[in-house]
Design a protein around this motif. Structure first.
Motif, PDB file in Angstrom:
ATOM      1  N   HIS A  16       5.714  -0.807  -6.149  1.00  0.00           N
ATOM      2  CA  HIS A  16       7.045  -1.413  -6.046  1.00  0.00           C
ATOM      3  C   HIS A  16       7.564  -1.802  -7.431  1.00  0.00           C
ATOM      4  O   HIS A  16       8.735  -1.559  -7.764  1.00  0.00           O
ATOM      5  N   SER A  17       6.695  -2.375  -8.260  1.00  0.00           N
ATOM      6  CA  SER A  17       7.088  -2.746  -9.618  1.00  0.00           C
ATOM      7  C   SER A  17       7.405  -1.519 -10.456  1.00  0.00           C
ATOM      8  O   SER A  17       8.346  -1.525 -11.261  1.00  0.00           O
ATOM      9  N   ALA A  20      10.719  -0.285  -9.514  1.00  0.00           N
ATOM     10  CA  ALA A  20      11.734  -1.200 -10.033  1.00  0.00           C
ATOM     11  C   ALA A  20      12.014  -0.932 -11.510  1.00  0.00           C
ATOM     12  O   ALA A  20      13.172  -0.884 -11.939  1.00  0.00           O
ATOM     13  N   LEU A  21      10.964  -0.736 -12.296  1.00  0.00           N
ATOM     14  CA  LEU A  21      11.155  -0.428 -13.712  1.00  0.00           C
ATOM     15  C   LEU A  21      11.889   0.892 -13.895  1.00  0.00           C
ATOM     16  O   LEU A  21      12.734   1.034 -14.784  1.00  0.00           O
ATOM     17  N   ALA A  22      11.555   1.863 -13.061  1.00  0.00           N
ATOM     18  CA  ALA A  22      12.238   3.158 -13.150  1.00  0.00           C
ATOM     19  C   ALA A  22      13.727   3.008 -12.869  1.00  0.00           C
ATOM     20  O   ALA A  22      14.564   3.686 -13.477  1.00  0.00           O
ATOM     21  N   HIS A  23      14.055   2.092 -11.964  1.00  0.00           N
ATOM     22  CA  HIS A  23      15.472   1.876 -11.643  1.00  0.00           C
ATOM     23  C   HIS A  23      16.245   1.373 -12.865  1.00  0.00           C
ATOM     24  O   HIS A  23      17.423   1.717 -13.041  1.00  0.00           O
ATOM     25  N   LEU A 455       7.756  -7.074 -12.622  1.00  0.00           N
ATOM     26  CA  LEU A 455       6.361  -7.429 -12.328  1.00  0.00           C
ATOM     27  C   LEU A 455       6.257  -8.527 -11.271  1.00  0.00           C
ATOM     28  O   LEU A 455       5.229  -8.636 -10.584  1.00  0.00           O
ATOM     29  N   THR A 456       7.304  -9.325 -11.135  1.00  0.00           N
ATOM     30  CA  THR A 456       7.277 -10.427 -10.169  1.00  0.00           C
ATOM     31  C   THR A 456       8.253 -10.204  -9.026  1.00  0.00           C
ATOM     32  O   THR A 456       8.621 -11.156  -8.330  1.00  0.00           O
ATOM     33  N   ILE A 457       8.669  -8.982  -8.800  1.00  0.00           N
ATOM     34  CA  ILE A 457       9.652  -8.679  -7.766  1.00  0.00           C
ATOM     35  C   ILE A 457       9.095  -9.023  -6.387  1.00  0.00           C
ATOM     36  O   ILE A 457       7.910  -8.824  -6.101  1.00  0.00           O
TER      37      ILE A 457
END
Length: 469
Positions: A16-17, A20-23, A455-457
């Motif tokens: 998931h992290s 998120a970073l890719a987004h 990292l904390t999503i």
């Protein structure tokens, strides 16, 4: 023996992290930064913020105290907070905001006088960022957020070399905060129903939007109606007149419309007309009624700040802001950036997003806005303008930021950055290299903020995914 479910959860969180970073570097995320949202008219708010800033800067210039006028202007930015609050609540909360700005100015000034090493400044200011963010969340303080307090602390740390300096910037900040409070509260005398009118207008807009958005938007519309009722209920008893009863009756009509399966086009058209009228400074409009004017009074419960203070989610959010500020500031020191405390501002602004997708959008917009604002400020600084032209530009930038902040944060950040850099140089001019330093520090801050946010999503935060767009 390994716990298989725990391993699976860790693997899912890591994936998931990673997504998120890719987004954050996806074309879709960058395209969204160019969107202009429909927002409530903010001319009155922009005027009040500009007026407060103009008063303190003009007085500072006339008194020959241009070197501390910028700190008074920072104090006056209290007027930019809590734009939709009813006046009784605004009076209390805005005083708290002004006090916070003064306290952080004093903290920064004390660090400057003590000649504290930059490492210790980063640690203390980062802790202060977390505390300020926690206070903003607990007391429901809307507006620019803790970046104003941290910028005041950073500016005071760089300015104050003696206790006399510390006293002068603290007093200037306090006087600016007082001016900001007075300017924000002044309309309570001439237009006491303005917050109620705007709240009802927003409720009508939310109810009208349900026709296009469908049943999923009904809860949001009901929430807008409830907020409007609460705002009306906070009207001081001496100010309750026929117009207040009209506004309450109009909310009754809006609530009826919300539950009516076939409200009819005429009522929707009335809402569109009345919404526009309510946003004007008038008290003579006539509202359609389906019930007797003057609905039963709404009981407004006292805010449970003690319960909010115990909320673990708020503590987590505040701790995350403090940690991101610490990492950003430490990295800025390590690589030799000139203003490492500014790096904390980018991290704070990023993590003020309501979800990860919003945080990424704010990060990109802040970076783009800072770059554009730095170029604008560099051009103005190189023009070697004198005090009064700079004051005029600062006031225009303050108003521009307020007019655009709810529409596009990148544009608002352009005005904010130019204003901040000019406030930094006002009274003690500097070179254009300060603009480049601002961009570099902002880049560090937003990158740290985005990484830590990823990292904390939260596991249920999927607003950034295409399916949730």
């Amino acid at each position: 023996m390994h716990d298989a479910p725990a391993i699976a959860r860790d693997r899912n969180r890591l994936q998931h992290s990673r997504r998120a970073l890719a987004h954050s570097v996806s074309p879709a995320a960058w395209r969204r930064t160019l969107e202009f949202r429909r927002a409530d008219p903010t001319v009155a708010i922009a005027v009040r913020v500009g007026r407060a800033g103009a008063i303190v800067l003009v007085v500072g210039g006339l008194l020959g105290r241009t070197e501390i006028a910028g700190f008074a202007a920072l104090g006056s930015l209290a007027a930019a907070f809590l734009r939709y609050e009813p006046y009784p609540r605004l009076a209390r909360k805005l005083a708290g905001v002004a006090a916070l700005i003064v306290a952080y100015t004093a903290l920064g000034a004390a660090l400057g006088v003590a000649a504290a090493p930059i490492w210790s400044q980063v640690v203390l200011v980062s802790a202060g960022a977390g505390i300020a963010y926690w206070l903003v969340l607990v007391f429901g303080i809307t507006g620019p957020g803790p970046v104003v307090m941290i910028f005041a602390a950073a500016g005071a740390a760089g300015f104050a070399g003696t206790w006399a300096d510390a006293a002068s910037v603290t007093v200037a900040s306090a006087l600016g905060g007082l001016v900001g409070w007075l300017v924000a509260m002044a309309p309570a005398l001439s237009h006491p129903h303005s917050p109620s009118r705007v709240a009802v207008a927003r409720a009508l807009a939310a109810v009208s939007a349900t026709e296009q958005q469908g049943a999923e938007s009904v809860p949001a519309a009901q929430a807008a109606i409830d907020r409007a009722r609460e705002t009306i209920a906070l009207t001081p008893k001496r100010r309750v007149d026929e117009h207040v009863h009209e506004l309450a009756a109009l909310l009754d009509v809006a609530e009826d419309t919300l539950t009516d399966q076939e409200p009819g086009r005429s009522r929707r058209d009335d809402f569109a007309r009345l919404e526009a009228e309510l946003r004007k400074v008038r008290s003579d409009l006539r509202t359609p009624r389906t019930k007797t004017p003057g609905s039963p009074p709404v009981t407004v419960p006292a805010p449970d700040h003690l319960r909010a203070a115990k909320d673990k989610a708020l503590w987590f959010s505040a701790s995350r802001v403090g940690l991101a500020s610490l990492i950003a500031g430490t990295f800025a020191v390590a690589v030799g950036l000139d203003h490492p405390l500014w790096a904390t501002l980018g991290a704070i602004a990023t993590l003020q997003g309501v979800n990860y997708g919003h945080a990424v959008q704010r990060a990109i917009q802040r970076l783009l806005g800072n770059a554009a604002g730095a170029l604008l400020a560099a051009a103005l600084i190189s023009a070697d303008l004198r005090y009064w032209p700079i004051v005029a530009v600062i006031v225009v930038c303050q108003m521009g930021a307020e007019l655009t902040v709810t529409r596009n944060y990148a544009v608002a950040s352009t005005f904010v950055t130019a204003m901040a850099l000019l406030l930094t140089t006002i009274g003690h001019p500097g070179g254009t290299d300060i603009a480049a330093a601002r961009v570099g520090d902002t880049l560090v801050g937003v990158v740290v903020g985005v990484i830590l946010a990823a990292l904390t999503i939260r596991p249920d935060d999927r607003h950034h995914l295409p399916s949730a767009a």
